[in-house]
Design a protein around this motif. Structure first.
Motif, PDB file in Angstrom:
ATOM      1  N   ASN A 161      -9.784  -4.558   2.746  1.00 41.04           N
ATOM      2  CA  ASN A 161      -9.654  -5.989   3.427  1.00 41.04           C
ATOM      3  C   ASN A 161      -8.781  -7.081   2.869  1.00 41.04           C
ATOM      4  O   ASN A 161      -8.371  -8.126   3.673  1.00 41.04           O
ATOM      5  N   LYS A 162      -8.593  -6.818   1.400  1.00 37.94           N
ATOM      6  CA  LYS A 162      -7.813  -8.029   0.988  1.00 37.94           C
ATOM      7  C   LYS A 162      -6.648  -7.358   0.030  1.00 37.94           C
ATOM      8  O   LYS A 162      -5.642  -8.119   0.310  1.00 37.94           O
ATOM      9  N   ASP A 163      -6.898  -6.580  -0.844  1.00 37.61           N
ATOM     10  CA  ASP A 163      -5.836  -6.259  -1.561  1.00 37.61           C
ATOM     11  C   ASP A 163      -4.618  -5.622  -0.920  1.00 37.61           C
ATOM     12  O   ASP A 163      -3.339  -5.972  -1.065  1.00 37.61           O
ATOM     13  N   SER A 189      -2.733  -8.071   1.387  1.00 37.31           N
ATOM     14  CA  SER A 189      -2.165  -9.205   0.762  1.00 37.31           C
ATOM     15  C   SER A 189      -0.816  -8.409  -0.057  1.00 37.31           C
ATOM     16  O   SER A 189       0.246  -9.202   0.271  1.00 37.31           O
ATOM     17  N   GLY A 249     -14.020  -2.111   2.140  1.00 42.87           N
ATOM     18  CA  GLY A 249     -13.987  -3.038   0.998  1.00 42.87           C
ATOM     19  C   GLY A 249     -13.188  -3.920   0.539  1.00 42.87           C
ATOM     20  O   GLY A 249     -12.016  -4.163   1.223  1.00 42.87           O
ATOM     21  N   SER A 250     -13.025  -4.510  -0.670  1.00 39.36           N
ATOM     22  CA  SER A 250     -12.047  -5.575  -1.068  1.00 39.36           C
ATOM     23  C   SER A 250     -10.674  -5.100  -1.075  1.00 39.36           C
ATOM     24  O   SER A 250      -9.710  -5.777  -0.762  1.00 39.36           O
ATOM     25  N   HIS A 251     -10.604  -3.696  -1.611  1.00 35.97           N
ATOM     26  CA  HIS A 251      -9.140  -3.225  -1.428  1.00 35.97           C
ATOM     27  C   HIS A 251      -8.574  -3.031  -0.095  1.00 35.97           C
ATOM     28  O   HIS A 251      -7.377  -3.372   0.061  1.00 35.97           O
ATOM     29  N   CYS A 264      -9.375   2.145   7.124  1.00 36.87           N
ATOM     30  CA  CYS A 264      -9.995   3.383   6.511  1.00 36.87           C
ATOM     31  C   CYS A 264     -10.758   4.314   7.185  1.00 36.87           C
ATOM     32  O   CYS A 264     -10.752   4.313   8.356  1.00 36.87           O
ATOM     33  N   HIS A 279      -7.052   4.762  -4.463  1.00 35.81           N
ATOM     34  CA  HIS A 279      -7.425   4.156  -5.354  1.00 35.81           C
ATOM     35  C   HIS A 279      -6.613   4.229  -6.621  1.00 35.81           C
ATOM     36  O   HIS A 279      -6.072   3.338  -7.324  1.00 35.81           O
TER      37      HIS A 279
END
Length: 122
Positions: free
Chosen positions: A78-80, A83, A74-76, A102, A11
């Protein structure tokens, strides 16, 4: 270069404790890991995941595994991260980049937790 390259995605934090922990992690796996690797961050620190991917590609690696060292999906996760990987893969179509699960979705991590509990109570 046929060797796979590993990128460990943290992170990111500006604390000294975090920097020390990452340095210890890096040293602990350096001699035991069977491939070249780097560490990157999503927030607060450099290099970023995008920069780490570009550096691996510049070094000639065409197979890259990204390990998100996040406990939960989470969003990191699954998305960040997907992407950033998709953007990189669109630019470098001859490079294979795979996002690993993860920690809680990794059987080895689950086994680690079970063994750690057993060591404390066994």
């Amino acid at each position: 270069m046929g060797e796979s390259y590993c990128i460990f995605v943290f992170h990111g934090s500006k604390t000294i404790e975090s920097e020390n922990a990452i340095e210890v992690f890096s040293q602990n796996i350096k001699d035991k890991l069977g491939c070249s690797f780097s560490i990157c961050f999503l927030k607060e620190k450099f290099p970023t995941l995008h920069e780490a991917l570009e550096q691996a590609f510049i070094k000639g690696f065409k197979s890259i595994k990204c390990f998100p060292l996040f406990v939960l999906p989470g969003s990191h996760v699954n998305k960040d991260i997907p992407s950033i990987i998709d953007e990189f893969k669109n630019k470098h179509r001859d490079c294979n980049v795979e996002q690993m699960p993860c920690l809680t979705e990794n059987k080895s991590f689950v086994n680690f937790v079970i063994e750690a509990i057993g060591d404390k109570h066994g």
